[in-house]
Design an enzyme around this catalytic site. Structure first.
Site, mmCIF file in Angstrom:
data_model
loop_
_atom_site.group_PDB
_atom_site.id
_atom_site.type_symbol
_atom_site.label_atom_id
_atom_site.label_comp_id
_atom_site.label_asym_id
_atom_site.label_seq_id
_atom_site.Cartn_x
_atom_site.Cartn_y
_atom_site.Cartn_z
ATOM 1 N N ASP A 1 0.808 -1.256 0.094
ATOM 2 C CA ASP A 1 -0.077 -0.150 0.016
ATOM 3 C C ASP A 1 0.892 1.050 -0.183
ATOM 4 O O ASP A 1 1.763 1.336 0.873
ATOM 5 C CB ASP A 1 -0.882 -0.011 1.252
ATOM 6 C CG ASP A 1 -1.849 1.005 1.355
ATOM 7 O OD1 ASP A 1 -1.510 2.074 0.583
ATOM 8 O OD2 ASP A 1 -2.934 0.853 2.076
ATOM 9 N N ASP B 1 0.353 6.175 -11.995
ATOM 10 C CA ASP B 1 -0.782 5.934 -12.524
ATOM 11 C C ASP B 1 -1.779 5.769 -11.549
ATOM 12 O O ASP B 1 -2.155 4.796 -11.194
ATOM 13 C CB ASP B 1 -0.718 4.694 -13.459
ATOM 14 C CG ASP B 1 -1.949 4.720 -14.510
ATOM 15 O OD1 ASP B 1 -2.979 5.496 -14.404
ATOM 16 O OD2 ASP B 1 -2.175 3.517 -15.286
ATOM 17 N N CYS C 1 -6.888 7.561 -15.653
ATOM 18 C CA CYS C 1 -7.717 7.519 -17.016
ATOM 19 C C CYS C 1 -9.011 7.954 -16.700
ATOM 20 O O CYS C 1 -10.197 7.149 -16.313
ATOM 21 C CB CYS C 1 -7.643 5.848 -17.130
ATOM 22 S SG CYS C 1 -8.099 4.935 -15.783
#
Length: 430
Positions: free
Chosen positions: A292, A308, A361
């Site tokens: 994490d 990302d 995205c």
């Protein structure tokens, strides 16, 4: 007797598949679970072909949900609650007839048992009223009203119309090549066309795993826009890079192929297994870490970082229509908070003079432009390094500010791209 009738009902061919589709849609629309993640639990125990049908029924229902509901509302005197089982069963029955080519009698035969003692007469009557009129679903599909409102406010009224048009076309399959020097050769072998070095857009939707070069690891599937973050880091020359939120590994493989020493970090064990499999298939290497990012930190600063970040994924709605129904302002705000925390944390791991690429995205400014502005205000040692056009695919241009933003009309005549925000930042040298 009730148990006997239930067992007879479950013997109806195709009924278990429709039950699974009902469970899957409930998981998405009521609980807010991602479609792909919920599929495993909903379709557990089904054969691969039946599992694929479950996914097709659910995905097409979500793609056409506003139009299905308009048909249902037009055929009922009293509106059905949005979460009523009768409405959900009608959606499943109608989408099979209107989008999947199922005969009406077969669709209703597997729909009525799903009502489980509820208003079967109502479902049968509404279904008959609609199908006798021989309707067709509009193309392009109607987007959810709240999505149209949000995107119109962010991008202007033309954007939702472009998004709807993109929604009606099956997205192309892009592949990234292990060796960009072989771009022309692979475009010819695969019968596709290239829009960038190291890229081929396939001409059809043949089985990917059966195409030349897949087994040998010469390429991997990766949307053209999704390849841009790693492109902006260019050649690695044995420098170190942290690929954060790396799985399933498309960017990791790009970076490794470009000569970077990659440490790929992701929280999901299952997705990291896919990343590992992809590396083995392509013969590329990277250090893999399951962690994490809110607790993990590297042993030493890196020359480059690619973050990302977890996001709403509204930019990939063409392949994942569930995001149009699961994601709203609350989820976007929560994810923006997480992105800000990860950006702040990752910035500390970059060497002075190093490069960091931030990407999502998402088609939401809160996860892109607004996120970047807030970061730069709090981190004066970082500046935007405008994207080099030479590194980018044809038709994807940097904004005036230097970042990349792909929208539903980007490369529309070439088949389109996913929606992305990508910014390249540099840290001031000491």
């Amino acid at each position: 007797m009730a148990r006997h009738l239930a067992s007879r009902s479950d013997d109806i061919p195709g009924l278990p598949t429709r039950r699974a589709a009902l469970r899957l849609l409930d998981a998405v629309l009521r609980r807010g679970d991602p479609l792909e993640l919920a599929l495993h639990g909903a379709a557990q125990g089904l054969a691969p072909a039946d599992r694929a049908l479950v996914h097709a029924i659910a995905a097409e229902t979500l793609r056409h949900l506003p139009d299905l509901d308009a048909l249902i509302d037009g055929a009922t005197r009293q509106p059905l609650p949005s979460d009523a089982k009768a409405r959900m069963v009608l959606r499943i029955a109608l989408i099979q007839v209107l989008a999947l080519g199922t005969a009406p009698h077969a669709a209703i035969a597997t729909a009525l048992p799903l009502v489980d003692g509820g208003p079967r007469k109502l479902v049968h009557g509404v279904f008959g009223t609609i199908t006798r009129a021989a309707p067709t679903l509009p193309e392009p599909p109607t987007l959810p009203a709240e999505v149209v409102t949000r995107w119109s406010a962010l991008w202007g009224e033309a954007m939702p119309a472009a998004a709807a048009r993109a929604f009606s076309v099956r997205p192309p399959i892009d592949v990234s090549l292990r060796d960009p020097a072989e771009t022309a050769d692979w475009a010819e072998k695969l019968g596709g066309r290239s829009l960038a070095s190291g890229h081929v857009r396939l001409p059809s939707h043949a089985s990917v795993t059966e195409l030349p070069g897949f087994a040998e690891g010469a390429w991997w599937v990766q949307d053209l826009a999704a390849s841009c973050p790693a492109r902006l880091l260019a050649m690695g020359e044995e420098r170190t890079v942290l690929d954060l939120c790396a799985a399933p590994g498309g960017k990791t493989m790009q970076l490794a192929a470009a000569g970077w020493q990659v440490t790929a970090v992701d929280q999901s064990k299952k997705r990291l297994e896919r990343l590992s499999d992809n590396l083995k298939r392509t013969g590329l290497s990277a250090a893999i870490v399951q962690a994490d990012l809110r607790q993990w930190e590297p042993a030493a600063p890196a020359d480059a970082i690619l973050l990302d970040a977890p996001c709403s994924a509204t930019g990939i709605y063409r392949r994942h229509p569930d995001v149009l129904h699961r994601i709203g302002p609350r989820q976007i705000d929560e994810l923006a908070e997480l992105q800000a925390a990860l950006l702040k944390r990752a910035a500390q791991w970059l060497k002075p003079g190093g490069t960091m690429v931030y990407a999502t995205c998402s088609l939401e400014r809160a996860e892109g432009e607004e996120q970047l502005h807030a970061f730069l205000q709090e981190n004066s040692d970082f500046t935007i390094k405008p994207a080099d056009t030479a590194l980018l695919p044809q038709g994807i241009e940097p904004s005036a500010e230097g970042w990349l933003r792909t929208l539903p009309d980007t490369l529309a005549d070439e088949g389109g791209t996913d929606g992305f925000f990508i910014a390249r930042l540099v840290r001031a040298p000491q």
